[in-house]
Design a protein around this motif. Structure first.
Motif, PDB file in Angstrom:
ATOM      1  N   UNK A   1       0.627  -1.173   0.168  1.00 20.29           N
ATOM      2  CA  UNK A   1      -0.206  -0.170   0.203  1.00 20.29           C
ATOM      3  C   UNK A   1       0.979   1.248   0.061  1.00 20.29           C
ATOM      4  N   UNK A   2       0.211   2.347  -0.683  1.00 17.37           N
ATOM      5  CA  UNK A   2       0.951   3.524  -0.393  1.00 17.37           C
ATOM      6  C   UNK A   2      -0.246   4.383   0.202  1.00 17.37           C
ATOM      7  N   UNK A   3       0.191   5.434   0.889  1.00 16.19           N
ATOM      8  CA  UNK A   3      -0.734   6.423   1.601  1.00 16.19           C
ATOM      9  C   UNK A   3       0.046   7.724   1.849  1.00 16.19           C
ATOM     10  N   UNK A   4      -0.878   8.769   1.902  1.00 14.43           N
ATOM     11  CA  UNK A   4      -0.267  10.135   2.387  1.00 14.43           C
ATOM     12  C   UNK A   4      -1.352  10.630   3.372  1.00 14.43           C
ATOM     13  N   UNK A   5      -1.127  11.455   4.330  1.00 15.59           N
ATOM     14  CA  UNK A   5      -1.644  12.200   5.339  1.00 15.59           C
ATOM     15  C   UNK A   5      -1.076  13.717   5.447  1.00 15.59           C
ATOM     16  N   UNK A   6      -1.509  14.298   4.544  1.00 17.52           N
ATOM     17  CA  UNK A   6      -1.371  15.813   4.786  1.00 17.52           C
ATOM     18  C   UNK A   6      -2.178  16.711   5.750  1.00 17.52           C
ATOM     19  N   UNK A   7      -1.459  17.669   6.313  1.00 18.37           N
ATOM     20  CA  UNK A   7      -2.139  18.537   7.360  1.00 18.37           C
ATOM     21  C   UNK A   7      -2.325  20.048   6.698  1.00 18.37           C
ATOM     22  N   UNK A   8      -3.679  20.483   6.540  1.00 17.44           N
ATOM     23  CA  UNK A   8      -3.775  21.800   5.948  1.00 17.44           C
ATOM     24  C   UNK A   8      -3.928  22.744   7.333  1.00 17.44           C
ATOM     25  N   UNK A   9      -3.665  24.079   7.040  1.00 17.71           N
ATOM     26  CA  UNK A   9      -3.977  25.208   7.866  1.00 17.71           C
ATOM     27  C   UNK A   9      -4.561  26.255   7.377  1.00 17.71           C
ATOM     28  N   UNK A  10      -5.878  26.667   7.852  1.00 21.59           N
ATOM     29  CA  UNK A  10      -6.292  27.650   7.425  1.00 21.59           C
ATOM     30  C   UNK A  10      -5.917  29.006   7.774  1.00 21.59           C
ATOM     31  N   UNK A  11      -6.225  30.316   7.544  1.00 21.76           N
ATOM     32  CA  UNK A  11      -5.579  31.420   7.881  1.00 21.76           C
ATOM     33  C   UNK A  11      -5.867  31.620   9.420  1.00 21.76           C
ATOM     34  N   UNK A  12      -6.837  31.200   9.721  1.00 19.19           N
ATOM     35  CA  UNK A  12      -7.066  31.427  11.303  1.00 19.19           C
ATOM     36  C   UNK A  12      -6.438  30.276  12.286  1.00 19.19           C
ATOM     37  N   UNK A  13      -5.573  29.618  11.551  1.00 16.07           N
ATOM     38  CA  UNK A  13      -4.680  28.755  12.421  1.00 16.07           C
ATOM     39  C   UNK A  13      -5.488  27.400  12.642  1.00 16.07           C
ATOM     40  N   UNK A  14      -6.633  27.134  12.173  1.00 15.43           N
ATOM     41  CA  UNK A  14      -7.281  25.834  12.449  1.00 15.43           C
ATOM     42  C   UNK A  14      -6.484  24.991  11.529  1.00 15.43           C
ATOM     43  N   UNK A  15      -6.484  23.616  12.242  1.00 17.05           N
ATOM     44  CA  UNK A  15      -5.731  22.444  11.440  1.00 17.05           C
ATOM     45  C   UNK A  15      -6.618  21.499  11.191  1.00 17.05           C
ATOM     46  N   UNK A  16      -6.558  20.725   9.984  1.00 18.06           N
ATOM     47  CA  UNK A  16      -7.301  19.845   9.569  1.00 18.06           C
ATOM     48  C   UNK A  16      -6.342  18.604   8.653  1.00 18.06           C
ATOM     49  N   UNK A  17      -6.708  17.250   9.192  1.00 15.11           N
ATOM     50  CA  UNK A  17      -5.574  16.246   8.452  1.00 15.11           C
ATOM     51  C   UNK A  17      -6.628  15.291   7.831  1.00 15.11           C
ATOM     52  N   UNK A  18      -6.066  14.694   6.791  1.00 16.01           N
ATOM     53  CA  UNK A  18      -7.134  13.498   6.321  1.00 16.01           C
ATOM     54  C   UNK A  18      -5.946  12.690   5.531  1.00 16.01           C
ATOM     55  N   UNK A  19      -6.501  11.595   4.852  1.00 15.97           N
ATOM     56  CA  UNK A  19      -5.640  10.746   4.217  1.00 15.97           C
ATOM     57  C   UNK A  19      -6.137  10.056   3.105  1.00 15.97           C
ATOM     58  N   UNK A  20      -5.396   9.367   2.164  1.00 17.98           N
ATOM     59  CA  UNK A  20      -5.860   8.693   1.303  1.00 17.98           C
ATOM     60  C   UNK A  20      -4.767   7.397   0.906  1.00 17.98           C
ATOM     61  N   UNK A  21      -5.573   6.538   0.544  1.00 14.58           N
ATOM     62  CA  UNK A  21      -4.263   5.337   0.109  1.00 14.58           C
ATOM     63  C   UNK A  21      -4.569   4.492  -0.972  1.00 14.58           C
ATOM     64  N   UNK A  22      -3.744   3.681  -1.477  1.00 15.56           N
ATOM     65  CA  UNK A  22      -4.344   2.553  -2.419  1.00 15.56           C
ATOM     66  C   UNK A  22      -3.609   1.241  -1.810  1.00 15.56           C
ATOM     67  N   UNK A  23      -4.330   0.262  -1.732  1.00 18.55           N
ATOM     68  CA  UNK A  23      -3.861  -1.101  -1.041  1.00 18.55           C
ATOM     69  C   UNK A  23      -4.273  -2.143  -2.280  1.00 18.55           C
ATOM     70  N   UNK A  24      -3.119  -2.920  -2.328  1.00 19.19           N
ATOM     71  CA  UNK A  24      -3.500  -4.095  -3.350  1.00 19.19           C
ATOM     72  C   UNK A  24      -2.528  -5.166  -2.966  1.00 19.19           C
ATOM     73  N   UNK A  25      -3.154  -6.171  -3.599  1.00 22.05           N
ATOM     74  CA  UNK A  25      -2.257  -7.478  -3.455  1.00 22.05           C
ATOM     75  C   UNK A  25      -0.975  -7.511  -4.559  1.00 22.05           C
ATOM     76  N   UNK A  26      -0.846  -6.622  -5.247  1.00 23.77           N
ATOM     77  CA  UNK A  26       0.032  -6.552  -6.213  1.00 23.77           C
ATOM     78  C   UNK A  26       0.643  -5.104  -6.312  1.00 23.77           C
ATOM     79  N   UNK A  27       2.004  -4.952  -6.537  1.00 28.09           N
ATOM     80  CA  UNK A  27       2.561  -3.520  -7.054  1.00 28.09           C
ATOM     81  C   UNK A  27       2.084  -2.986  -8.222  1.00 28.09           C
ATOM     82  N   UNK A  28       1.725  -3.823  -9.092  1.00 29.75           N
ATOM     83  CA  UNK A  28       1.297  -3.557 -10.420  1.00 29.75           C
ATOM     84  C   UNK A  28       0.024  -2.944 -10.369  1.00 29.75           C
ATOM     85  N   UNK A  29      -0.781  -3.144  -9.374  1.00 30.13           N
ATOM     86  CA  UNK A  29      -2.298  -3.019  -9.488  1.00 30.13           C
ATOM     87  C   UNK A  29      -2.459  -1.459  -8.595  1.00 30.13           C
TER      88      UNK A  29
END
Lengths: 459, 480
Positions: free
Chosen positions: A187-215
């Motif tokens: 699997x590959x995944x990323x979990x970025x963190x974004x900040x709004x001008x008022x300083x509030x932070x949010x995170x989320x993530x996305x991923x791809x998971x497979x049985x084969x690298x090629x997929x």
């Protein structure tokens, strides 16, 4: 047991090793025995802000034994596979079986029930380990970099990752079953963190998971999607307490199916500790609901050639147009209920077999997610759920949630710090639309669904 | 303080073929490509569990798991490898694998080990005789009988006893060396109450780093069984929980899971070093009402979250997190302490030898205040009184947290009235504790049931709290 563990040689553990454990248990006085061996290797790499932060590489293996004497059963497990370790595995189980009770429903499956699907079901691909270390790191780095580059408001990150794992399991018992299965995943995944001008932070993530690298999806597409999901949460607010239609995105809709898996688990059913216990053959949901459990799909995350007791996996409807048509059963719970095993036994190293689903999904409908949203004048598009708010006994459902407000059929602004609540008994009758977007990202999958009559608690 | 148990070291040396020379060789190999620090974590765990279901002993199991995790730290980088084969060849190979994280000239570990003393927070029994198995079995059979005797509406009872003995040995390139033998036991009872079509569940349990005696004298099977049965029968009459913002009174003990979710995770040093926590940069600022003081304390005798040394071999301690509403400090492991220039608070923990240590809570609780719990209830016109909870969860970045009430009541005109169905409560970590307007004088710690999950790793923890009142919180029911 001095230096016991160092005597294990490195050669691959064979099916004979496992059948030999069964034989040893029978010699020690067991009436029946079942042995399991499992081994796994894993590689994990985490890159954060462009720098390698963690590399992990390792493997382990262990064996488990379940013995029967009359209708009594006990189990043991060990990571010590030396001859001394196996002797202790057997003697421990035989000592323990003396303290358990006679239970007429206990025991291995009948010999004619055993079997396995042909072939390896495409569960194992050796390409998950084909990348040299530097390229694995590069996959993780590219995934995070794509997320970081997508929006100026993303300046921090929980990291990007590339993980790979392989496993092998052997199951053998004294009634003649021997089976072996290999699996791989990456699997590959990323979990970025974004900040709004008022300083509030949010995170989320996305991923791809497979049985084969090629997929796998490309690192760039995974990173971009992670960024899109993160920045859309910036500026989220509470909304007033109210009752409106809810649209569950696939990632959270699948958790409702997960609750159904729990509610039709034979262990909950025979103990009457499920709102679906005793409802076989009855209508428990809308006519638009057909739910399938299928352990036989090629390459599926929930696929296996045989279950945790050596029975072939199968495909069945558990809900057919709203009527409950099957529970998920292993041998013990089937006997308790006077039914046949559904091939859903799961087997860890220790303990009695549990129950798990195969590939478990709601049959998709006709509408695109956009069409579902477009039909809603005011409501909530739920994208995240937190907490453990499902009571399988009563069906009561109450979760922390966040998402996007729907206004005149369009996504208007982000919402957070609210709960969504209802009761699963009613929710299954109140699913008003089912999307066409069924995608298997894990063993349990659900398209976008809209549910009427639930309560949002907020301001 | 007392000298560390020589028995644990002897166990690893005599039974698993470890010796000081091998430890030094492995640490040298781990630092063969440079790096700032390396450590070895040996673990040998024996675990057993027994379950009574439908008054039958349906399950008995035991297991042994052993292995070693090898870590190399270079700046912010961590290389990790583990093996369940403790032969010198496999250990050295794992050390070389972990070493790949660094790329520089080899370094030498400090010569000679200094062993940490042990705080002696728990006693260890001689493990695993057959008579011990029958004694455990007798406990859960007593629980089963007590539950069934409580009320004819109790129709299904499961009682289980699970315990483990974890032996660890930690040796590090900075010369630190520690061993510990950690018992952990838990008795659990869960049941179903049925009246007509109405079904409800109840569960209770407890334990800690205690011996079997604890369940014969301090907290008996009857105590837990009666408590679970009381909850199950009570839930038969539950009305829908209210929905929306309202005053919430939390009872003493396990409701302290609020602190674990609302502030605990957000104050783990790793999230603050990376500035991914909603609490990052708030040291010295008010994050709670002045009535709120919260500590994490791994050095309490016999508690489920306690440890003589953490999983990096550092002594545990009491750490003040919030004092009179002001954020004071973070919970730290060795890596965060070094990178942030703060003290190591002995919070470096891991699930097993297969896992990289990170900052984790131990026993987290709020100190008692001065209010009478009865006055706290009487001060609420309309609100929720929650006394038992299931699990919780937090998003440490935006601070939103939830915890699920399994036993709660309406408060109407200052009086506790109808029990309500399960409901999730939601709040914002850095804000919620500012609404704490009353703190009871009845601090209580939980019974010893908590397990905390972080980044896929589970560790036993404790929580505690006096009765408190939050002037507003969002309750996730379906009623009005």
């Amino acid at each position: 047991m001095k230096n016991a563990t160092v005597t294990v040689s490195e050669h691959e553990i064979s099916t004979e090793f496992v059948t030999d454990v069964v034989t040893k248990a029978l010699k020690a006085g067991a009436g029946d025995a079942e042995a399991v061996f499992s081994e796994g290797d894993e590689f994990e790499t985490l890159v954060r802000l462009g720098q390698v932060e963690q590399l992990k590489e390792a493997g382990s293996r262990a064996a488990g034994l379940r013995v029967f004497q009359g209708n009594r059963t006990a189990s043991t497990s060990t990571s010590d596979l030396s001859s001394t370790g196996i002797e202790q595995l057997v003697s421990g189980a035989m000592a323990l079986v003396q303290v358990t009770s006679e239970d007429p429903f206990a025991g291995l499956p009948e010999p004619e029930e055993f079997g396995k699907l042909a072939g390896d079901l495409d569960l194992y691909y050796d390409d998950v380990y084909s990348l040299p270390a530097a390229e694995r790191i590069e996959y993780a780095r590219r995934t995070e970099a794509a997320a970081m580059a997508a929006d100026a408001r993303i300046q921090n990150s929980g990291g990007g990752s590339f993980d790979a794992a392989t496993g092998r399991k052997i199951l053998a018992n004294s009634r003649g079953f021997v089976g072996e299965v290999r699996r791989s995943s990456c699997s590959i995944a990323a979990q970025p963190i974004a900040m709004s001008p008022d300083g509030g932070m949010q995170r989320d993530y996305w991923y791809s998971s497979q049985r084969s690298l090629g997929l796998l999806d490309s690192p760039e597409s995974v990173g971009l999607e992670a960024a899109r999901r993160t920045v859309r949460k910036l500026g989220a607010r509470k909304v007033p307490t109210q009752r409106v239609p809810l649209v569950f995105a696939p990632e959270v809709a699948s958790s409702i199916l997960g609750a159904i898996v729990g509610a039709i688990n034979g262990n909950a059913v025979y103990r009457s500790s499920s709102f679906l216990a005793g409802k076989l053959g009855e209508r428990v949901g809308g006519k638009n609901l057909t739910i399938i459990d299928d352990g036989t799909t090629r390459g599926g995350f929930g696929s296996a050639p045989f279950d945790g007791e050596g029975l072939p996996t199968r495909r069945k409807a558990v809900l057919d147009q709203g009527v409950l048509t099957s529970y998920l059963l292993n041998t013990y719970t089937a006997r308790k209920l006077g039914l046949r095993s559904t091939g859903n036994a799961s087997r860890g190293l220790a303990g009695s077999p549990g129950i798990s689903c195969g590939n478990f999904y709601l049959e998709p409908g006709e509408k695109t997610p956009e069409e579902i949203l477009a039909a809603i004048p005011a409501g909530l598009y739920v994208t995240d759920l937190i907490g453990h708010g499902v009571n399988i006994v009563t069906g009561d459902y109450s979760h922390g949630a966040s998402g996007l407000w729907i206004e005149n059929g369009e996504l208007a602004y982000p919402v957070e710090e609210i709960t969504v609540a209802g009761n699963l008994k009613e929710m299954l009758h109140n699913i008003s639309s089912i999307g066409s977007d069924l995608i298997f990202r894990s063993a349990v999958a659900c398209p976008t669904i809209a549910i009427e009559g639930m309560t949002i608690a907020g301001e | 303080m007392q000298p560390a148990s020589p028995d644990t070291r002897k166990f690893f040396y005599e039974h698993l073929g470890i010796n000081e020379q091998l430890l030094e060789q492995c640490l040298s190999a781990a630092l063969s490509a440079g790096g700032d620090y390396a450590d070895l974590y040996f673990e040998y765990v024996t675990a057993s569990s027994l379950m009574v279901d439908e008054s039958l002993v349906k399950s008995a199991s035991q297991g042994i798991s052993a292995g070693c995790g090898l870590r190399v730290v270079s700046g912010e980088r961590t290389g990790y490898a583990y093996t369940d084969d403790l032969s010198p060849e496999r250990l050295l190979r794992a050390a070389h694998t972990a070493a790949l994280i660094a790329s520089g000239p080899s370094k030498q570990p400090v010569q000679g080990f200094r062993e940490s003393p042990s705080a002696g927070l728990y006693t260890v029994a001689s493990p695993g005789s057959d008579s011990e198995t029958s004694a455990k079995l007798a406990l859960i059979q007593r629980a089963d009988r007590a539950a069934r005797a409580y009320d004819a509406r109790i129709v299904q009872v499961q009682a289980s006893f699970a315990d483990e003995l974890r032996r660890i040995l930690v040796a590090a390139s900075d010369g630190s060396f520690a061993t510990d033998t950690q018992p952990l036991a838990r008795l659990n009872v869960s049941m179903i109450a049925k009246e007509g079509d109405n079904i409800a569940r109840g569960s209770s349990g407890g334990g800690g780093r205690v011996l079997l005696d604890f369940f014969l004298t301090d907290k008996t099977p009857e105590y837990f069984a009666t408590e679970a049965a009381r909850q199950a029968v009570l839930q038969l009459g539950a009305v829908p929980a209210p929905a929306g913002e309202m005053p919430v009174v939390l009872g003493p003990g396990w409701p302290g899971v609020l602190l674990h979710e609302a502030v605990g995770h957000g104050l783990e040093a790793d999230f603050n070093r990376k500035k991914t926590s909603a609490f990052a940069g708030l040291i010295g600022q008010m994050v709670a009402s002045p009535k709120v003081t919260v500590v994490d304390n791994g050095a309490m005798p016999n508690r489920r979250g306690s440890l003589n040394v953490d999983d990096e071999g550092s002594p545990t301690q009491e750490t003040v997190l919030i004092e009179n509403g002001v954020l004071k400090g973070y919970m730290s492991d060795k890596l965060s302490a070094r990178l942030m220039g703060i003290a190591d608070t002995g919070n470096g923990r891991r699930e097993s030898y297969q896992h990289i240590p990170m900052p984790r809570m131990t026993n987290t609780y709020m100190l008692a205040g001065e209010d009478d719990p009865g006055d706290i209830i009487r001060s609420v016109q309309r609100g929720l009184y929650a006394v038992n909870f299931g699990g919780g969860q937090v998003d440490i970045t935006n601070g939103k947290f939830v915890f699920s009430a399994s036993e709660a009541y309406l408060i109407e005109d200052g009086k506790i009235t109808a029990p309500v169905k399960n409901a999730t409560l939601i709040g914002n970590g850095p804000e919620s504790l500012k609404y704490v307007s009353m703190v009871g004088n009845d601090l209580k710690l939980d019974e010893g049931v908590g397990t905390c999950g972080k980044a896929g790793q589970s560790v036993p923890v404790g929580v505690g709290m006096p009765t408190i009142k939050l002037d507003k919180m969002t309750v996730g029911g379906t009623g009005n």
